[in-house]
Design a protein around this motif. Sequence first.
Motif, PDB file in Angstrom:
ATOM      1  N   THR A  87       4.867  10.995   2.514  1.00 37.74           N
ATOM      2  CA  THR A  87       6.162  10.311   2.443  1.00 37.74           C
ATOM      3  C   THR A  87       5.906   8.847   2.123  1.00 37.74           C
ATOM      4  O   THR A  87       4.795   8.330   2.332  1.00 37.74           O
ATOM      5  N   ASN A  88       6.916   8.199   1.592  1.00 37.45           N
ATOM      6  CA  ASN A  88       6.788   6.779   1.290  1.00 37.45           C
ATOM      7  C   ASN A  88       8.166   6.146   1.433  1.00 37.45           C
ATOM      8  O   ASN A  88       9.177   6.854   1.494  1.00 37.45           O
ATOM      9  N   THR A  89       8.194   4.832   1.447  1.00 33.47           N
ATOM     10  CA  THR A  89       9.476   4.129   1.472  1.00 33.47           C
ATOM     11  C   THR A  89       9.907   3.865   0.027  1.00 33.47           C
ATOM     12  O   THR A  89       9.104   3.995  -0.913  1.00 33.47           O
ATOM     13  N   SER A  90      11.154   3.454  -0.126  1.00 36.18           N
ATOM     14  CA  SER A  90      11.621   3.080  -1.471  1.00 36.18           C
ATOM     15  C   SER A  90      10.823   1.867  -1.964  1.00 36.18           C
ATOM     16  O   SER A  90      10.494   1.768  -3.154  1.00 36.18           O
ATOM     17  N   GLU A  91      10.490   0.960  -1.033  1.00 35.33           N
ATOM     18  CA  GLU A  91       9.679  -0.209  -1.417  1.00 35.33           C
ATOM     19  C   GLU A  91       8.286   0.234  -1.869  1.00 35.33           C
ATOM     20  O   GLU A  91       7.701  -0.359  -2.768  1.00 35.33           O
ATOM     21  N   GLY A  92       7.768   1.280  -1.191  1.00 37.44           N
ATOM     22  CA  GLY A  92       6.444   1.802  -1.558  1.00 37.44           C
ATOM     23  C   GLY A  92       6.450   2.382  -2.962  1.00 37.44           C
ATOM     24  O   GLY A  92       5.509   2.149  -3.740  1.00 37.44           O
TER      25      GLY A  92
END
Length: 164
Positions: A87-92
Amino acid sequence: MITILMVRIKLFVIGKVKESYIREAIADYAKRIGSYCQIECKEFLESTIPDDHPASVDGAKKNEGEKLCSGITQQDYVIALDRTGKTNTSEGLADIIKSCEVNGPYQIVFLIGGPHGLSVSCKNRADYILSMSAMTFPHQLARLLLYEQIYRAFTIIRGQPYHR
Ligand SMILES: C[S@@+](CC[C@H](N)C(=O)[O-])C[C@H]1O[C@@H](n2cnc3c(N)ncnc32)[C@H](O)[C@@H]1O
């Protein structure tokens, strides 16, 4: 001085989007993304499965995987979408795209599987396996979510007021 080239984003996907409301939403995001990069989506047909035997399912997945991987070049940065990935963030995701804009490779390929998911070879080729949730989405919704996240990523990169 940092030179920023326009990245090209390609989606290689199995299956068509049948529902018009999903197609319209995707078209809307594709238009918005078009002001930041070139984006295109190549749809490949689902492989037919004659019976529910696991070997038939594996064969179909392998076949679909070959189609998906056929257009990938050695230089491409490949992101395979899979529920079991990282999983990742939108910023990632924005950081990944920004890094490609600044350092290359200048082409990012996203892979979305069909009803039975992505083959092992697709996952092996991927530079990053991205999970958008621990839940499973139909491929049409996964595609729409991805378009939205790519759009969001560019607004983050450019400091524009969409992402909160
Ligand atoms: C119906 S799903 C495939 C379900 C299959 N049983 C599996 O576990 O991969 C079709 C495609 O949508 C994408 N997808 C669905 N849910 C996802 C999620 N939570 N994160 C990332 N991709 C997803 C994947 O590319 C997947 O191959």
